[in-house]
Design a protein around this motif. Structure first.
Motif, PDB file in Angstrom:
ATOM      1  N   TYR B 127       1.008  -0.290   5.506  1.00  0.00           N
ATOM      2  CA  TYR B 127       1.004  -1.407   4.898  1.00  0.00           C
ATOM      3  C   TYR B 127       1.693  -1.525   3.341  1.00  0.00           C
ATOM      4  CZ  TYR B 127      -1.185  -2.770   8.932  1.00  0.00           C
ATOM      5  OH  TYR B 127      -1.473  -3.017  10.291  1.00  0.00           O
ATOM      6  N   HIS B 128       1.591  -0.173   2.875  1.00  0.00           N
ATOM      7  CA  HIS B 128       1.824   0.145   1.358  1.00  0.00           C
ATOM      8  C   HIS B 128       1.071  -0.764   0.490  1.00  0.00           C
ATOM      9  CE1 HIS B 128       4.962   2.382   3.465  1.00  0.00           C
ATOM     10  NE2 HIS B 128       5.341   1.256   4.196  1.00  0.00           N
ATOM     11  N   ARG B 129      -0.045  -0.667   0.438  1.00  0.00           N
ATOM     12  CA  ARG B 129      -1.007  -1.544  -0.307  1.00  0.00           C
ATOM     13  C   ARG B 129      -1.937  -0.605  -0.924  1.00  0.00           C
ATOM     14  NH1 ARG B 129      -0.258  -7.212  -0.360  1.00  0.00           N
ATOM     15  NH2 ARG B 129       1.621  -7.599   0.920  1.00  0.00           N
ATOM     16  N   ASP B 130      -2.875  -1.109  -2.054  1.00  0.00           N
ATOM     17  CA  ASP B 130      -3.816  -0.247  -2.377  1.00  0.00           C
ATOM     18  C   ASP B 130      -4.960  -0.672  -1.658  1.00  0.00           C
ATOM     19  OD1 ASP B 130      -5.390   0.932  -5.165  1.00  0.00           O
ATOM     20  OD2 ASP B 130      -6.546  -0.693  -3.883  1.00  0.00           O
ATOM     21  N   LEU B 137       1.828  -1.218  -3.080  1.00  0.00           N
ATOM     22  CA  LEU B 137       1.913  -0.205  -4.238  1.00  0.00           C
ATOM     23  C   LEU B 137       3.439  -0.223  -4.862  1.00  0.00           C
ATOM     24  CD1 LEU B 137       0.630   2.631  -1.587  1.00  0.00           C
ATOM     25  CD2 LEU B 137      -0.539   1.528  -3.515  1.00  0.00           C
ATOM     26  N   ALA B 138       3.221   0.164  -6.170  1.00  0.00           N
ATOM     27  CA  ALA B 138       4.652   0.197  -6.571  1.00  0.00           C
ATOM     28  C   ALA B 138       5.477   1.218  -5.988  1.00  0.00           C
ATOM     29  CB  ALA B 138       4.221   0.727  -8.314  1.00  0.00           C
TER      30      ALA B 138
END
Lengths: 170, 139
Positions: B127-130, B137-138
């Motif tokens: 999910y490319h998230r924190d 996420l950057a």
């Protein structure tokens, strides 16, 4: 079917009496006192329990046991599965005899905890992490991407049609 | 039997699914479960030769651990599905042929640890998230 073993007309939908102990595919909660209390609560909420002559024979209720009567739980409650439904079952001994009593399983039966008993931190963590996973999943989930049942069926029917045509050609 | 069907329905044959970075598009829930399970299966160490393992969060109260292997003695395929049901007051472990069990103590801690690793890894890798803030996420 569990219904076959329930004395008809004796109990409400909230509880049932079993002719004989069924083969358990269940568990005995580690803290049986907690589940015992849950079953007893259910019994007494209705103001009575049924009495039977023995475990292998169901007799009509001999008497209604008042809410204040003592019903001794003679076996630890266990959860049983029958016909896809879960039941908490235990043996209750009353002044009028012993009864095998079952109540539909509810989330609050097991694992119910004593008031004041701390909920483990790991349980709180597990619930939070599960919620987190769903929150994350929602970021990429699109209901429109779910397989369309109609399209699948149409594809399946087309496949059957092709197979049928091939058989005929052969 | 239900567990078996459930696992195969949800997971299907994952042998051809590669653990690649997911393009930022939308997916069906089943696709996402497949991707998550690719990570989930790695959380408990190497999968023994000939074993198939899946571990994933099925819904908002159920986690599934599925294991399939060939019994060396009988050469027959064996499988075991473990379902963890989360309730507000406890986690119940359900396995066909075994008594239900309310898990506590070390077992509950281990499960929660696995869930945490699962959450952290799918957050970053799928999910490319924190994992905590859920913010992107950057790149």
């Amino acid at each position: 079917m569990i219904e076959d073993r329930v004395a008809p007309g004796v109990f409400t939908a909230d509880k049932a009496v079993f002719h004989v102990p069924s083969q358990p595919e269940g568990y005995v909660p580690e803290d049986s006192n907690i589940a015992s209390a849950a079953v007893a609560d259910t019994l007494f909420q209705h103001g009575y329990v049924a009495a039977v002559q023995g475990l292998s024979e169901v007799a009509p209720p001999i008497a209604e046991v008042p809410r204040t009567a003592t019903a001794e739980l003679a076996s630890p409650p266990a959860v049983f599965i029958d016909a896809g439904k879960r039941y908490v079952k235990t043996v209750v001994r009353t002044p009028h005899g012993a009864a095998v009593v079952g109540t539909p399983f509810r989330d609050d039966h097991v694992p119910e905890r004593h008031p004041g008993l701390e909920i483990p931190a790991d349980l709180v963590r597990a619930n939070q992490l599960t919620a987190d996973v769903h929150q994350l999943r929602a970021t990429l989930h699109d209901p429109l991407e779910e397989p369309d049942a109609g399209a699948l069926e149409a594809s399946h029917m087309a496949h059957i049609g092709r197979m049928s045509a091939e058989r005929q050609a052969a | 039997m239900i567990f078996k069907q459930l696992a195969s329905l949800v997971i299907g044959d994952t042998s051809s699914v590669k653990a690649r970075r997911a393009p930022r598009k939308k997916y069906s829930e089943r696709d996402l479960l497949r991707r998550e399970s690719l990570i989930g299966r790695q959380l408990f160490g190497p999968v023994p030769e000939g074993h198939q393992r899946e571990f994933f969060c099925l819904d908002d109260r159920t986690w599934i651990w599925y294991e399939r292997w060939i019994d060396p003695a009988t050469k027959r395929s064996q499988e075991q599905t473990t379902r963890y049901e989360l309730h507000t007051n406890g986690v119940i472990k359900i396995q066909a042929g075994y008594p239900y069990k309310l898990i506590e103590g070390e077992e509950l801690k281990n499960l929660a640890d696995a869930m945490e690793q699962y959450r952290d890894r799918i957050a970053r890798e799928i999910y490319h998230r924190d994992p905590v803030t859920k913010q992107p996420l950057a790149s």
